[in-house]
Design a protein around this motif. Structure first.
Motif, PDB file in Angstrom:
ATOM      1  N   VAL A 179      39.529  34.287  43.613  1.00 23.55           N
ATOM      2  CA  VAL A 179      39.913  33.501  44.786  1.00 23.55           C
ATOM      3  C   VAL A 179      38.768  33.487  45.795  1.00 23.55           C
ATOM      4  CG1 VAL A 179      41.522  33.381  46.720  1.00 23.55           C
ATOM      5  CG2 VAL A 179      42.361  33.944  44.452  1.00 23.55           C
ATOM      6  N   GLN A 180      38.028  34.602  45.828  1.00 20.81           N
ATOM      7  CA  GLN A 180      36.901  34.640  46.777  1.00 20.81           C
ATOM      8  C   GLN A 180      35.729  33.786  46.299  1.00 20.81           C
ATOM      9  OE1 GLN A 180      35.991  38.766  47.057  1.00 20.81           O
ATOM     10  NE2 GLN A 180      37.859  39.251  48.184  1.00 20.81           N
TER      11      GLN A 180
ATOM     12  N   PRO B 291      41.138  27.264  36.774  1.00 16.22           N
ATOM     13  CA  PRO B 291      41.870  28.316  37.505  1.00 16.22           C
ATOM     14  C   PRO B 291      43.133  28.768  36.785  1.00 16.22           C
ATOM     15  CG  PRO B 291      41.200  26.554  38.979  1.00 16.22           C
ATOM     16  CD  PRO B 291      40.859  26.100  37.617  1.00 16.22           C
ATOM     17  N   ALA B 292      43.806  27.843  36.123  1.00 14.42           N
ATOM     18  CA  ALA B 292      45.063  28.217  35.479  1.00 14.42           C
ATOM     19  C   ALA B 292      44.825  29.283  34.420  1.00 14.42           C
ATOM     20  CB  ALA B 292      45.704  26.969  34.857  1.00 14.42           C
TER      21      ALA B 292
ATOM     22  N   ALA C  98      45.981  33.104  34.276  1.00 13.72           N
ATOM     23  CA  ALA C  98      46.736  33.664  33.150  1.00 13.72           C
ATOM     24  C   ALA C  98      46.064  34.934  32.655  1.00 13.72           C
ATOM     25  CB  ALA C  98      46.812  32.626  32.030  1.00 13.72           C
ATOM     26  N   LEU C  99      44.730  34.924  32.545  1.00 11.08           N
ATOM     27  CA  LEU C  99      44.027  36.107  32.045  1.00 11.08           C
ATOM     28  C   LEU C  99      44.259  37.297  32.966  1.00 11.08           C
ATOM     29  CD1 LEU C  99      40.618  34.587  30.868  1.00 11.08           C
ATOM     30  CD2 LEU C  99      42.341  35.688  29.445  1.00 11.08           C
ATOM     31  N   CYS C 100      44.175  37.019  34.280  1.00  4.90           N
ATOM     32  CA  CYS C 100      44.358  38.109  35.222  1.00  4.90           C
ATOM     33  C   CYS C 100      45.769  38.674  35.140  1.00  4.90           C
ATOM     34  CB  CYS C 100      44.108  37.609  36.645  1.00  4.90           C
ATOM     35  SG  CYS C 100      42.380  37.242  36.940  1.00  4.90           S
ATOM     36  N   GLU C 101      46.717  37.769  34.969  1.00  6.63           N
ATOM     37  CA  GLU C 101      48.110  38.251  34.957  1.00  6.63           C
ATOM     38  C   GLU C 101      48.423  38.974  33.661  1.00  6.63           C
ATOM     39  OE1 GLU C 101      50.358  34.818  35.804  1.00  6.63           O
ATOM     40  OE2 GLU C 101      50.103  35.013  37.981  1.00  6.63           O
ATOM     41  N   GLU C 102      47.786  38.532  32.568  1.00  4.65           N
ATOM     42  CA  GLU C 102      48.122  39.135  31.277  1.00  4.65           C
ATOM     43  C   GLU C 102      47.452  40.477  31.084  1.00  4.65           C
ATOM     44  OE1 GLU C 102      47.600  36.598  27.831  1.00  4.65           O
ATOM     45  OE2 GLU C 102      48.175  34.888  29.089  1.00  4.65           O
ATOM     46  N   TRP C 103      46.393  40.693  31.841  1.00  5.01           N
ATOM     47  CA  TRP C 103      45.617  41.896  31.563  1.00  5.01           C
ATOM     48  C   TRP C 103      46.457  43.172  31.572  1.00  5.01           C
ATOM     49  CZ3 TRP C 103      43.956  46.547  33.475  1.00  5.01           C
ATOM     50  CH2 TRP C 103      42.852  47.121  32.793  1.00  5.01           C
TER      51      TRP C 103
END
Lengths: 234, 520
Positions: free
Chosen positions: B426-427, B498-499, B503-508
């Motif tokens: 996001v940054q 971004p999607a 997803a990658l960040c959330e799945e980690w």
């Protein structure tokens, strides 16, 4: 075409690059190199003499500085020029010579240092005796310093420039020619002006079977083929 | 003379290259060339000694004077071997007498001092021209050929002298210690031995240089003709015509070779001019200086004899004894004794400006040396212990940490690594975000799943390792996507949309213990 080429005597070192390109280094022998050395010596000792005149006014300290200059001139003058000024001291430049690695690459610090420090060995037993014998005897005209450093001295300038052939019609040759033969026709057109007309006709008559023409007409025809080979539109 | 039999590469060269070609010619055919040289020069050298019996110093001069004749056999042989023939004894016996006689007088008199002797010799000898034809020919050839030929003569002259000295110095260097000979003794021609010795040295130097000189002049001549008559083109055209004739495309009568008598080799002739050679100086018979020591002594004796004192007269009597009468004066050169000139230097130093300047320079040099030593020591210290510390750290860390260590990524491990990554994304730091995710994954693979991930492994190798060792299709799919996203970002600067990043960040955390043991 018979190929007795490789055994023909020449003073060229041929190098094939990894890309399959053939480079020729035109090696320089004792006579031009001796003259270049003399020219360099005149320059060096001229400068040193001038320095001495100036520094002598400073007394002992000035003489000390002069000795330092003498040292630098003796050992670093050729090295600096060879590394930073396109491989040639002023004397070599005047004679159209230059130092390169045996592979054709520009000479670098280690090589220039080695070849010039070993001058001391080449100078033995007196007046470059060993250097002269080594240079004359080695295949690539290398003195001992060159052999140690892996360098050669080569002729830099291509032979004198020749005016372009006069304009005229361009005709495709009647038979396919290989590269050497194409080069021949181009050379003939370029150097023709340096030959007298009778000799030109004589040469063109050698190819009468090729052009079907004799005398001046043959000369003109060969020139036309050369223009075509050089890419001029028919 | 058949041009296609010529054994050198024909191409227009510059003049210096041509002289180099001459050197290469002697190097290629040393046997025939030196045989021709010694066949004439060696007997002549000995014969001259017989003729000039007891006037040995004449020999080098005469040899020098006869150089134009000595050159002819060399050129004769070079002209033959160049076209692939080696002249045999019979030919030599037939050709040489004429060769040496032709124009000999001119060569040894007014042409002796032609500075381009080696260059004009082929015109005389190989083309056999004389008189007006010769002059015209030389004018044609000389236009740009003569200058280098003169330089060639000058250079060879000096090389010969240099080689003479080099030979003498070589002998001197190789003398064993117990032979007490000064270098200057080897240059001394005062007695017979010295004279003969110097003659021999001169002959060696001459033999070393003269073949190269003649060959270089010949090469200069050939080069001029290549330029003027385009020999290389003629040769090429002949070959081309022959090829066309063979391939049947050319019309019948492919040109008859104009038998341009290119080189009328057997002809003889000559020109002469030898480089003036340094000759050994004639035995020095110098007029004695005004007051030689002997004269002084004789005067002194006369004074003593006239003196009134009986002591002095007795002294004069004694000095007249035959043993004491000998007074000879010998002059010779010797190196200046440097010790002698040292004495006046021991003056007290005067502190002039220059002296102070020199002292300052000396201090500066010592200072530079000090700085160098300090820097070198510092650099050495910095390197040596540094290496020790690093090695020690590696040893200590080896048992505890997995092979892959996350380096100092700027994210705190307390919160979920996926959240940290998303924050970075996001940054506006997609690269950092994916780097964090990917490294976290590797560490997770090494610690949680006990995969032997090597530090040297490539992304593909890691991926293959996961596919081979872990039977979790979800993890494999995740890691595959992550790897591709990381590669695209890292190497192609193409961050994922971004999607998918989200997803990658959330799945980690689903596959790796959130915030878990990912080491610093």
């Amino acid at each position: 075409m018979p190929q007795p080429m490789p055994s023909l005597l020449d003073t060229v070192r041929r190098i094939e690059t990894p890309e399959g390109i053939e480079l020729s280094l035109r090696l320089a022998g004792p006579v031009p190199r001796a003259l270049a050395w003399v020219a360099d010596s005149l320059i060096r000792y001229g400068v040193l003499w001038g320095l001495l005149m100036v520094l002598a006014t400073l007394g002992g300290g000035g003489f000390g500085l002069w000795l330092i200059a003498l040292f630098l001139m003796e050992w670093l003058y050729p090295v600096l020029f060879e590394v930073y000024v396109d491989g040639a001291t002023p004397g070599k430049k005047a004679l159209g010579l230059k130092v390169v690695h045996a592979g054709g690459a520009p000479v670098d610090w280690p090589a220039a240092l080695i070849r010039n420090l070993l001058r001391a060995v080449d100078f033995l037993p007196a007046f470059y005796g060993f250097g002269l014998v080594a240079m004359t005897g080695s295949r690539d005209f290398q003195r001992l310093g060159d052999l140690a450093a892996g360098t050669v001295v080569i002729h830099r300038d291509p032979p004198a420039k020749i005016p372009p052939p006069p304009p005229g019609p361009a005709l495709p040759p009647p038979a396919p020619l290989d590269l050497v033969e194409q080069r021949l026709l181009l050379d003939f057109a370029e150097r023709g002006s340096a030959l007298n007309p009778a000799r030109q006709a004589e040469l063109a008559d050698l190819l009468a079977g090729f052009t079907g023409l004799r005398g001046q007409a043959g000369v003109e025809r060969l020139r036309a083929h050369a223009r075509w080979l050089a890419g001029e539109p028919p | 003379m058949r041009l296609d039999a010529i054994a050198v590469e024909l191409r227009p060269r510059n003049a210096w290259e041509a002289t180099d070609l001459g050197a290469a010619m002697v190097r290629r055919w040393p046997g025939p060339v030196y045989a021709a040289w010694f066949a004439l020069a060696a007997p002549l050298f000995l014969l001259l000694h017989l003729i000039c019996w007891n006037r040995w110093w004449l020999v080098p001069w005469l040899l020098w004077w006869l150089k134009p004749l000595l050159d002819r056999p060399l050129l004769y042989v070079l002209g033959h071997v160049l076209f692939g023939e080696t002249p045999d004894r019979r030919q030599v016996r037939r050709d040489w007498p004429g060769l040496l006689r032709r124009q000999a007088f001119a060569a040894l008199t007014w042409r002796r001092f032609d500075a381009a002797r080696a260059f004009t010799l082929p015109v005389d000898q190989l083309e056999g021209r004389a008189g007006q034809a010769r002059r015209q020919r030389l004018r044609d050839l000389s236009r740009s050929g003569r200058g280098p030929a003169v330089w060639l003569t000058v250079v060879c002259l000096h090389l010969e002298i240099a080689l003479d000295f080099a030979l003498i110095a070589l002998v001197w260097m190789l003398l064993p210690d117990f032979v007490t000979v000064e270098f200057s003794d080897l240059l001394d021609d005062a007695d017979v031995l010295g004279q003969l010795w110097l003659n021999a040295i001169g002959f060696c130097g001459l033999s070393l240089v003269e073949p190269f000189y003649v060959a270089a002049g010949f090469a200069l001549y050939l080069n001029r003709r290549v330029w003027l008559e385009a020999w290389d083109l003629e040769l090429g055209f002949r070959r081309l015509a022959a090829r066309l004739a063979r391939s049947g495309r050319a019309a019948a009568g492919v040109l008859l070779a104009l038998g341009l008598g290119l080189l009328a080799i057997p002809a003889t002739g000559f020109t002469a001019d030898a480089p003036p050679r340094a000759a050994p100086s004639a035995p020095a018979e110098k007029a004695p200086p005004i007051k030689s020591p002997c004269q002084q002594r004789r005067e002194r004796e006369a004074q003593l004899a006239r003196a009134a004192s009986p002591v002095k007269q007795a002294l004069a009597e004694t000095l007249r004894e035959p043993e004491l009468r000998i007074c000879a004066q010998r002059d010779r050169w010797r190196w200046r004794d440097d010790d002698a000139s040292d004495a006046p230097d021991h003056q007290p130093p005067d502190r002039t400006l220059a002296q102070r300047f020199a002292a300052a320079v000396e201090i500066l040099l010592w200072f530079a040396l000090g700085v160098f030593v300090v820097l070198a020591g510092w650099e050495g210290l910095r390197r040596a212990p540094g290496a020790l510390v690093r090695a020690g750290r590696r040893r200590a860390a080896a048992p505890a940490t997995p092979p892959v260590r996350g380096r100092n990524d700027a994210a705190s491990p307390t919160t979920g690594l996926g959240d940290d990554a998303w924050r970075l994304w996001v940054q506006g730091q997609p690269r950092q975000a994916l780097k964090l995710l990917y490294r976290g994954s590797l560490t997770g693979l090494a610690t949680q799943y006990a995969l032997p991930v090597q530090t040297s492994a490539t992304e593909e190798e890691c991926l293959r390792l996961v596919a081979a060792r872990l039977a979790d299709p979800g993890l494999l799919d995740f890691f595959h996507r992550l790897t591709r996203a990381w590669q695209a970002t890292a190497y192609a600067h193409r961050p994922p949309d971004p999607a998918s990043a989200r997803a990658l960040c959330e799945e980690w955390p689903r596959y790796f213990a959130a915030g878990g043991a990912w080491p610093a």
